[in-house]
Design an enzyme around this catalytic site. Structure first.
Site, PDB file in Angstrom:
ATOM      1  N   HIS A   1       0.761  -0.940  -0.030  1.00 45.43           N
ATOM      2  CA  HIS A   1      -0.071  -0.002  -0.157  1.00 45.43           C
ATOM      3  C   HIS A   1       0.907   1.044   0.127  1.00 45.43           C
ATOM      4  O   HIS A   1       1.875   1.109   0.598  1.00 45.43           O
ATOM      5  CB  HIS A   1      -0.613  -0.115   1.117  1.00 45.43           C
ATOM      6  CG  HIS A   1      -1.855   0.788   1.164  1.00 45.43           C
ATOM      7  ND1 HIS A   1      -1.918   2.372   1.365  1.00 45.43           N
ATOM      8  CD2 HIS A   1      -3.392   0.968   0.324  1.00 45.43           C
ATOM      9  CE1 HIS A   1      -2.707   2.681   1.164  1.00 45.43           C
ATOM     10  NE2 HIS A   1      -3.957   1.817   0.798  1.00 45.43           N
TER      11      HIS A   1
ATOM     12  N   ASP B   1      -7.799  -5.328   0.164  1.00 47.29           N
ATOM     13  CA  ASP B   1      -8.095  -5.956  -1.097  1.00 47.29           C
ATOM     14  C   ASP B   1      -8.201  -7.658  -0.911  1.00 47.29           C
ATOM     15  O   ASP B   1      -8.346  -8.585  -1.598  1.00 47.29           O
ATOM     16  CB  ASP B   1      -8.065  -5.757  -2.095  1.00 47.29           C
ATOM     17  CG  ASP B   1      -8.515  -4.452  -2.659  1.00 47.29           C
ATOM     18  OD1 ASP B   1      -9.923  -4.004  -2.372  1.00 47.29           O
ATOM     19  OD2 ASP B   1      -7.569  -3.826  -3.095  1.00 47.29           O
TER      20      ASP B   1
END
Ligand code: CMC
Length: 464
Positions: free
Chosen positions: A322, A379
């Site tokens: 991320h 996710d």
């Protein structure tokens, strides 16, 4: 007096208390740049006047060190793995409340009173239907269209139908547009799914909760009663909460940038959906399941971890890494727990979950992932839950977009209501040709002629 000296005088060094000094080592000139402190988080250097004063731009492709705006909505501490919406930790919101409460919080800044909550629920439920003519748009798509392609088209088309909420200067119209978008997204998304199956579209049922209504629109058929499973509805609601906002991510920044030109909110959210679709962003949830299916069995994990680390290979471990989190993504933590709960409660045995857990375990012990601080993101587990809830893979990103709509619209509203609001217009570092004279076509050098069959491999004019 040179231009540079005039500019430099605008902010004399002594007048600035908390500042950074920028020095040009070539000329010896220096400029003081004030710093601004937020309520929490790192301070920022205010470079708004830098170009005017010094004649230089800053360079930051991908905005890795740039705060594009100030915002009161969401706070992330990527090193500590903290995510707050209006000050409330995401795990508390996910555990203790429902999606409508979070929508109200993001839009209005405070949790609603019981009366405000009830009015808000009613307001949203009254906007769930689509204009009948808009419903006819669907038949223009091929049945095999990706539902995100349909979302981009249909949400953009809302601008053509709801003229009474496109005057962005009117606060009431802005709020009506916000309610319409939040309310209609489940209908638009569910119809994209129904269209792919060739099943009839159902009308929304306004006495149901947001998530219950979404489930019914997706899975019910007119020929049978549809019983809503409360475990499924609760899990879906939690997934929507976990996706509701995430400060200035790619799609939210897209919505803000589109909105900064004073485009209408429906067009701006359509732009956000397009940005979300990419596999580096919201499309990752679909990509994770495709990746897990491709890996297939535990013994193949090391091969894929090797591919992810090979600089010559484009493969990335989807659902890992991320831009902001260099620690566990707090949404992923809740998602992981929810995943176990849902599978247990529904009695679903999904070998993909075992594979995902093993992949996570091995990756978190692997030097490459440890050194680069790559952790599972939101996710990684969401796809496994969504599959257990009955959603097809190509609907995962649609569900993300339904949850994120409130975040997009809250940021859009905040931007329009801010006194700092300006059209977003970044500059660039130009690395192209220097000025040169035009050459007429007859005087240009000849190049090898392309085959007249070039349309077969990409030059098809009919599909331009
Ligand atoms: N697998 C393997 N290597 C990775 C991964 C990954 N998933 N993510 C980052 N890296 C490596 C990357 O190769 C780079 O290595 P090096 O420094 O040697 O060049 C380093 O880590 C930094 O990566 P980056 O691409 O510069 O980092 P970024 O902040 O620009 O990208 C990201 C963040 C999310 C796009 C990236 O981590 C990624 O592509 N992850 C997989 C896709 C994914 O799961 N996306 C969902 C993100 S969370 C939800 C959302 O935004 O919607």
């Amino acid at each position: 007096m040179t231009e540079a000296t005039q500019r430099k005088r605008i902010e004399p060094v002594q007048a600035v208390r908390h500042s950074f000094t920028l020095t040009d080592n070539e000329t010896g000139e220096s400029w003081e740049l004030p710093t601004i402190h937020g309520s929490i988080g790192p301070k920022v250097i205010d470079i708004r006047k830098l170009y005017g004063q010094s004649g230089v731009f800053t360079y930051d492709p991908g905005f890795t060190s740039t705060a594009s705006c100030s915002s009161e909505i969401t706070y992330i501490d990527g090193d500590k793995g903290i995510l707050l919406h209006r000050g409330y930790p995401i795990d508390q919101l996910a555990e203790k409340t429902d999606f409508m409460d979070v929508c109200y919080l993001l839009l209005h800044g405070e949790l609603p009173s019981p009366e405000e909550k009830s009015d808000f629920d009613t307001n949203i439920s009254q906007h769930t239907m689509l204009h009948e003519q808009l419903v006819r748009f669907y038949s223009g798509f091929v049945r095999s269209a990706h539902p995100m392609a349909i979302m981009v088209g249909v949400v953009g088309a809302l601008s053509a139908f709801y003229h009474d909420s496109t005057n962005i200067k009117d606060p009431m119209q802005r709020m009506v547009a916000a309610h319409r978008l939040i309310a209609k997204m489940p209908t638009i998304g569910a119809y994209a799914f129904k269209y792919s199956l060739g099943q009839p579209f159902l009308y929304p049922e306004n006495q149901l909760s947001y998530s219950e209504n979404l489930l019914r629109l997706m899975f019910a058929v007119p020929t049978e009663d549809y019983e809503i499973n409360p475990i499924v509805a609760r899990a879906l609601d939690r997934i929507l909460i976990l996706h509701a906002d995430h400060e200035q991510n790619a799609s939210t920044s897209t919505v803000r940038l589109a909105g900064s030109s004073q485009a209408n909110p429906f067009a701006c959210v359509a732009a956000g959906i397009a940005s979300l679709w990419g596999p580096a962003h919201g499309g990752a949830n679909e990509a994770v399941l495709n990746m897990l299916d491709e890996i297939g069995t535990r013994d193949r994990i090391s091969k894929y971890l090797g591919k992810a680390q090979d600089p010559e290979d484009n493969f990335r471990l989807m659902g890992f890494g991320h831009r902001v989190y260099k620690n566990h993504d707090p949404r992923a933590k809740v998602m992981r727990v929810t995943c176990h709960e849902v599978l247990n409660e529904l009695g679903v045995q999904d070998p993909t979950l075992e594979l995902a857990m093993e992949l996570e375990r091995i990756a978190l012990e692997d030097d490459y992932f440890v050194e680069k601080k790559l952790y599972p993101n939101v996710d990684f587990y969401s796809g496994i839950i969504l599959r257990a809830l009955g959603f097809p893979t190509n609907m995962f990103t649609v569900l993300f977009s339904i949850g994120r709509t409130v975040g997009w619209i809250a940021h859009w509203k905040e931007m329009l209501e801010s006194s700092e609001s300006k059209i977003g217009r970044p500059r660039q570092l130009y690395v192209g040709n220097e000025p040169r004279d035009f050459t007429a076509v007859a005087q240009r050098e000849h190049t090898e002629k392309k085959s007249s069959w070039s349309w077969l491999w990409g030059g098809n004019r009919n599909s331009d």
